[in-house]
Write a protein that holds these residues in place. Structure first.
Motif, PDB file in Angstrom:
ATOM      1  N   ARG A   9       0.833  -1.211   0.000  1.00  0.00           N
ATOM      2  CA  ARG A   9       0.000   0.000   0.000  1.00  0.00           C
ATOM      3  C   ARG A   9       0.868   1.262   0.000  1.00  0.00           C
ATOM      4  O   ARG A   9       0.414   2.322  -0.417  1.00  0.00           O
ATOM      5  CB  ARG A   9      -0.921   0.012   1.216  1.00  0.00           C
ATOM      6  CG  ARG A   9      -2.039  -1.009   1.156  1.00  0.00           C
ATOM      7  CD  ARG A   9      -2.978  -0.809   2.333  1.00  0.00           C
ATOM      8  NE  ARG A   9      -2.254  -0.395   3.528  1.00  0.00           N
ATOM      9  CZ  ARG A   9      -2.204  -1.089   4.644  1.00  0.00           C
ATOM     10  NH1 ARG A   9      -2.852  -2.214   4.770  1.00  0.00           N
ATOM     11  NH2 ARG A   9      -1.528  -0.637   5.694  1.00  0.00           N
ATOM     12  N   TYR A  10       2.112   1.139   0.504  1.00  0.00           N
ATOM     13  CA  TYR A  10       3.022   2.299   0.551  1.00  0.00           C
ATOM     14  C   TYR A  10       3.215   2.906  -0.839  1.00  0.00           C
ATOM     15  O   TYR A  10       3.339   4.117  -0.978  1.00  0.00           O
ATOM     16  CB  TYR A  10       4.360   1.891   1.155  1.00  0.00           C
ATOM     17  CG  TYR A  10       5.370   3.009   1.234  1.00  0.00           C
ATOM     18  CD1 TYR A  10       5.188   4.078   2.103  1.00  0.00           C
ATOM     19  CD2 TYR A  10       6.504   3.010   0.430  1.00  0.00           C
ATOM     20  CE1 TYR A  10       6.104   5.110   2.180  1.00  0.00           C
ATOM     21  CE2 TYR A  10       7.432   4.034   0.500  1.00  0.00           C
ATOM     22  CZ  TYR A  10       7.229   5.081   1.369  1.00  0.00           C
ATOM     23  OH  TYR A  10       8.134   6.107   1.440  1.00  0.00           O
ATOM     24  N   THR A  13       0.522   5.489  -1.594  1.00  0.00           N
ATOM     25  CA  THR A  13       0.348   6.643  -0.716  1.00  0.00           C
ATOM     26  C   THR A  13       1.105   7.839  -1.288  1.00  0.00           C
ATOM     27  O   THR A  13       2.001   7.684  -2.119  1.00  0.00           O
ATOM     28  CB  THR A  13       0.874   6.359   0.706  1.00  0.00           C
ATOM     29  OG1 THR A  13       2.293   6.142   0.638  1.00  0.00           O
ATOM     30  CG2 THR A  13       0.189   5.157   1.334  1.00  0.00           C
ATOM     31  N   ASN A  14       0.751   9.027  -0.823  1.00  0.00           N
ATOM     32  CA  ASN A  14       1.476  10.229  -1.249  1.00  0.00           C
ATOM     33  C   ASN A  14       2.954  10.132  -0.892  1.00  0.00           C
ATOM     34  O   ASN A  14       3.818  10.515  -1.677  1.00  0.00           O
ATOM     35  CB  ASN A  14       0.866  11.481  -0.620  1.00  0.00           C
ATOM     36  CG  ASN A  14      -0.443  11.868  -1.261  1.00  0.00           C
ATOM     37  OD1 ASN A  14      -0.759  11.444  -2.367  1.00  0.00           O
ATOM     38  ND2 ASN A  14      -1.224  12.663  -0.558  1.00  0.00           N
ATOM     39  N   ARG A  15       3.253   9.617   0.293  1.00  0.00           N
ATOM     40  CA  ARG A  15       4.657   9.512   0.715  1.00  0.00           C
ATOM     41  C   ARG A  15       5.431   8.549  -0.171  1.00  0.00           C
ATOM     42  O   ARG A  15       6.586   8.791  -0.500  1.00  0.00           O
ATOM     43  CB  ARG A  15       4.745   9.068   2.183  1.00  0.00           C
ATOM     44  CG  ARG A  15       4.203  10.142   3.111  1.00  0.00           C
ATOM     45  CD  ARG A  15       4.770  10.102   4.507  1.00  0.00           C
ATOM     46  NE  ARG A  15       6.202  10.290   4.486  1.00  0.00           N
ATOM     47  CZ  ARG A  15       7.064   9.413   4.990  1.00  0.00           C
ATOM     48  NH1 ARG A  15       6.664   8.304   5.531  1.00  0.00           N
ATOM     49  NH2 ARG A  15       8.354   9.654   4.949  1.00  0.00           N
ATOM     50  N   ASN A 139      -1.939  11.808   3.667  1.00  0.00           N
ATOM     51  CA  ASN A 139      -1.056  10.836   3.033  1.00  0.00           C
ATOM     52  C   ASN A 139      -1.883  10.036   2.049  1.00  0.00           C
ATOM     53  O   ASN A 139      -1.500   9.156   1.424  1.00  0.00           O
ATOM     54  CB  ASN A 139      -0.391   9.963   4.086  1.00  0.00           C
ATOM     55  CG  ASN A 139       0.719   9.105   3.507  1.00  0.00           C
ATOM     56  OD1 ASN A 139       1.155   9.317   2.377  1.00  0.00           O
ATOM     57  ND2 ASN A 139       1.167   8.148   4.264  1.00  0.00           N
TER      58      ASN A 139
END
Length: 139
Positions: A9-10, A13-15, A139
């Motif tokens: 999922r990372y 994400t925006n990050r 995020n």
């Protein structure tokens, strides 16, 4: 302490997207600043260019490490926040130094202007990442 697992999922994400963009921009900046090698002068020679190039090189390596840590679901938010604050400030300084260099030497070389634009982009990406880490942006 949680177990290490893949955090796919990372990547959505925006990050995660910011880290990918920082690494890609960093590699492009490295290739632009070091494309005119001249025995290393263009890469790490002149003080302002050397600062920008060296900072970018170190940040590319650290960003790759942080990307892998986050992808493996290993959280180091405190360390990342400090790193992001420092890099935001240093990339702002690098942006100013690059603009100063281009104006002083009256450089109309495309690779210098392109790398300066990308260094400003790096500053903005770190600033956005900092806002996410401080909870000011989603995020």
């Amino acid at each position: 302490m949680g177990e290490i697992s893949l955090n796919t999922r990372y990547l959505s994400t925006n990050r995660g997207i910011i880290k990918i963009l920082q690494v890609v921009c960093g590699f492009i900046i490295c290739s632009l600043l070091c494309s005119q090698w001249y025995g290393g002068r263009s890469c790490f020679g002149e003080g302002r260019l050397g600062f920008s190039s060296g900072l970018n090189f170190v940040c590319v390596v650290v960003n790759i490490v942080l990307f892998v840590l986050n992808f493996l679901n290993i959280r180091a938010w405190g360390l990342e926040r400090i790193y992001t604050v420092v890099c935001t400030i240093l990339f702002l300084i690098a942006s100013i130094l690059m603009v100063w260099f281009i104006i002083e030497v009256n450089a109309s070389r495309g690779y210098l202007i392109s790398s300066t634009v990308l260094i400003v982009v790096q500053f903005l990406l770190f600033l956005w990442d900092l806002k996410i880490l401080q909870g000011e942006s989603p995020n």
